[in-house]
Design a protein around this motif. Structure first.
Motif, PDB file in Angstrom:
ATOM      1  N   PRO A   1      19.559  31.470  35.388  1.00 14.02           N
ATOM      2  CA  PRO A   1      20.380  32.183  36.551  1.00 14.02           C
ATOM      3  C   PRO A   1      21.505  34.203  36.573  1.00 14.02           C
ATOM      4  N   LYS A   2      21.171  34.940  36.779  1.00  7.84           N
ATOM      5  CA  LYS A   2      21.862  36.236  36.378  1.00  7.84           C
ATOM      6  C   LYS A   2      23.413  35.639  37.151  1.00  7.84           C
ATOM      7  N   TYR A   3      23.999  35.770  36.272  1.00 10.48           N
ATOM      8  CA  TYR A   3      25.797  35.933  36.109  1.00 10.48           C
ATOM      9  C   TYR A   3      25.829  37.271  36.096  1.00 10.48           C
ATOM     10  N   LEU A   4      27.491  37.616  36.836  1.00  9.54           N
ATOM     11  CA  LEU A   4      28.719  38.360  36.153  1.00  9.54           C
ATOM     12  C   LEU A   4      29.498  37.888  35.489  1.00  9.54           C
ATOM     13  N   GLN A   5      30.413  37.814  34.484  1.00 11.14           N
ATOM     14  CA  GLN A   5      31.255  37.180  34.815  1.00 11.14           C
ATOM     15  C   GLN A   5      33.281  37.876  35.321  1.00 11.14           C
ATOM     16  N   THR A   6      34.026  36.576  35.954  1.00 11.26           N
ATOM     17  CA  THR A   6      34.236  37.177  37.235  1.00 11.26           C
ATOM     18  C   THR A   6      35.555  38.269  36.389  1.00 11.26           C
ATOM     19  N   ARG A   7      35.890  38.296  35.424  1.00 11.70           N
ATOM     20  CA  ARG A   7      36.866  39.099  34.831  1.00 11.70           C
ATOM     21  C   ARG A   7      36.427  40.637  35.084  1.00 11.70           C
ATOM     22  N   TYR A   8      35.373  41.249  35.496  1.00  7.24           N
ATOM     23  CA  TYR A   8      35.106  42.389  35.257  1.00  7.24           C
ATOM     24  C   TYR A   8      35.540  42.597  37.076  1.00  7.24           C
ATOM     25  N   ILE A   9      35.357  42.017  37.511  1.00  7.88           N
ATOM     26  CA  ILE A   9      35.821  42.203  39.066  1.00  7.88           C
ATOM     27  C   ILE A   9      37.681  42.444  39.167  1.00  7.88           C
ATOM     28  N   TYR A  10      38.201  42.001  38.492  1.00  8.42           N
ATOM     29  CA  TYR A  10      40.234  42.747  38.306  1.00  8.42           C
ATOM     30  C   TYR A  10      39.723  43.477  37.638  1.00  8.42           C
ATOM     31  N   ASP A  11      39.953  45.144  38.409  1.00  4.67           N
ATOM     32  CA  ASP A  11      40.215  45.973  38.154  1.00  4.67           C
ATOM     33  C   ASP A  11      41.160  46.293  38.773  1.00  4.67           C
ATOM     34  N   ASP A  12      41.993  47.212  38.991  1.00  6.68           N
ATOM     35  CA  ASP A  12      43.008  47.473  40.250  1.00  6.68           C
ATOM     36  C   ASP A  12      42.945  47.468  41.299  1.00  6.68           C
ATOM     37  N   GLU A  13      41.408  47.910  41.662  1.00  6.02           N
ATOM     38  CA  GLU A  13      41.514  48.267  43.184  1.00  6.02           C
ATOM     39  C   GLU A  13      40.970  46.876  44.039  1.00  6.02           C
ATOM     40  N   GLY A  14      40.639  45.838  42.817  1.00  7.43           N
ATOM     41  CA  GLY A  14      40.052  43.905  43.032  1.00  7.43           C
ATOM     42  C   GLY A  14      41.293  43.488  42.559  1.00  7.43           C
ATOM     43  N   SER A  15      41.730  43.630  41.987  1.00 10.20           N
ATOM     44  CA  SER A  15      43.373  42.957  41.828  1.00 10.20           C
ATOM     45  C   SER A  15      44.129  43.615  43.469  1.00 10.20           C
ATOM     46  N   ARG A  16      44.019  44.554  43.738  1.00 15.06           N
ATOM     47  CA  ARG A  16      44.422  45.296  45.043  1.00 15.06           C
ATOM     48  C   ARG A  16      43.360  44.104  46.181  1.00 15.06           C
ATOM     49  N   LEU A  17      43.072  44.036  46.555  1.00 16.00           N
ATOM     50  CA  LEU A  17      41.969  43.704  47.658  1.00 16.00           C
ATOM     51  C   LEU A  17      42.117  41.684  47.586  1.00 16.00           C
ATOM     52  N   PHE A  18      42.115  41.185  46.294  1.00 16.40           N
ATOM     53  CA  PHE A  18      42.138  40.278  46.620  1.00 16.40           C
ATOM     54  C   PHE A  18      43.517  39.924  46.799  1.00 16.40           C
ATOM     55  N   GLU A  19      44.551  40.555  46.579  1.00 13.94           N
ATOM     56  CA  GLU A  19      45.816  40.677  46.771  1.00 13.94           C
ATOM     57  C   GLU A  19      45.544  40.346  48.965  1.00 13.94           C
ATOM     58  N   GLN A  20      45.124  41.023  48.945  1.00 13.00           N
ATOM     59  CA  GLN A  20      44.955  41.070  50.557  1.00 13.00           C
ATOM     60  C   GLN A  20      44.566  39.776  51.079  1.00 13.00           C
ATOM     61  N   ILE A  21      43.170  39.295  50.241  1.00  7.71           N
ATOM     62  CA  ILE A  21      42.413  38.090  50.557  1.00  7.71           C
ATOM     63  C   ILE A  21      43.722  36.923  50.644  1.00  7.71           C
ATOM     64  N   MET A  22      44.467  36.751  49.731  1.00  4.98           N
ATOM     65  CA  MET A  22      45.345  35.606  49.349  1.00  4.98           C
ATOM     66  C   MET A  22      45.995  36.002  50.827  1.00  4.98           C
ATOM     67  N   ARG A  23      46.857  36.861  51.485  1.00  2.00           N
ATOM     68  CA  ARG A  23      47.476  37.420  53.423  1.00  2.00           C
ATOM     69  C   ARG A  23      46.123  36.386  53.931  1.00  2.00           C
ATOM     70  N   LEU A  24      45.171  36.563  53.609  1.00  2.00           N
ATOM     71  CA  LEU A  24      44.350  35.947  54.918  1.00  2.00           C
ATOM     72  C   LEU A  24      44.474  34.897  55.856  1.00  2.00           C
ATOM     73  N   ASP A  25      44.266  33.978  57.287  1.00  2.00           N
ATOM     74  CA  ASP A  25      44.625  33.275  57.474  1.00  2.00           C
ATOM     75  C   ASP A  25      43.625  32.619  56.994  1.00  2.00           C
ATOM     76  N   GLU A  26      42.302  32.812  56.678  1.00  2.00           N
ATOM     77  CA  GLU A  26      41.136  31.775  56.564  1.00  2.00           C
ATOM     78  C   GLU A  26      41.459  31.379  55.606  1.00  2.00           C
ATOM     79  N   TYR A  27      42.028  31.881  54.015  1.00  2.00           N
ATOM     80  CA  TYR A  27      41.906  31.680  52.433  1.00  2.00           C
ATOM     81  C   TYR A  27      43.531  30.787  52.536  1.00  2.00           C
ATOM     82  N   TYR A  28      43.249  29.491  53.193  1.00  2.47           N
ATOM     83  CA  TYR A  28      44.342  28.494  53.162  1.00  2.47           C
ATOM     84  C   TYR A  28      44.938  27.953  51.637  1.00  2.47           C
ATOM     85  N   LEU A  29      44.687  28.302  49.940  1.00  4.29           N
ATOM     86  CA  LEU A  29      44.627  28.328  48.877  1.00  4.29           C
ATOM     87  C   LEU A  29      46.253  28.797  48.587  1.00  4.29           C
TER      88      LEU A  29
END
Length: 199
Positions: A1-29
């Protein structure tokens, strides 16, 4: 199966978006880990003697959760340093600035690297006891062989008496997980699509 390593998602914009994800009500972790860290912060300190200690965070992001530990150690007059590691330079720069403002007495020096380079650095850094944090269930981003390689590399980088805290998520109701990783506001979709912009 094709895949992309997750390390490539975390550029500056990816890191900024993930911080938003962590604040979402749905993101229980995030809230689950914040509760655990608050409830066990004194346990970590009691395991780490003698001092000085290095608190090392792999994939630090904004370091929000780790601040719980850092603030507690400072309140207890512990002798320690903070060594955050992240693949995003923007994340490390922001984290160092925010920690410097909030906790000016703390020796905080970040490193921009992937996990494996960071673990090699740990091997050569010093002989202090370490609390190594690998939070956020990031272990789930690895394929089985990568996961084994990472855990073996982590073990090889540790000294006797070091302490490791890794976030593992339990199996959940698929509906709960789907909400966490497919939020209604579309932040996770933007996070995933960011890899296309990078390509």
């Amino acid at each position: 199966p094709k895949y992309l390593q997750t390390r490539y998602i975390y550029d500056d914009e990816g890191s900024r978006l993930f911080e938003q994800i962590m604040r979402l009500d749905e993101y229980y972790l995030t809230n689950a880990e914040i509760d655990l860290l608050h409830n066990h912060k004194s346990d970590y300190r009691s395991l780490l003697t003698p001092e000085p200690v290095d608190v090392v965070e792999l994939g630090a992001g904004n370091g929000e959760k780790t601040r719980i530990i850092l603030e507690h150690f400072l309140e207890e007059d512990s002798q320690f340093t903070f060594r955050p590691l992240d693949i995003s330079k923007g994340a490390i720069d922001t984290l160092q600035a925010e920690v410097g403002d909030a906790l000016p007495s703390l020796d905080c020096r970040g490193m921009v690297a992937d996990y494996f380079d960071g673990l090699q650095w740990l091997n050569t850094y010093n002989s202090n006891k370490r609390l190594v944090l690998f939070l956020g269930s990031n272990i789930g981003n690895f394929e089985p062989k990568q996961r084994a390689d990472f855990l073996n590399a982590l073990r090889a980088s540790l000294n006797p008496g070091d302490v490791v805290a890794i976030g593992f998520d339990f199996k959940k109701d698929p509906a709960l997980i789907n909400k966490a990783y497919n939020d209604q506001s579309g932040v996770t979709a933007a996070f995933n699509r960011n890899i296309l912009h990078r390509i």
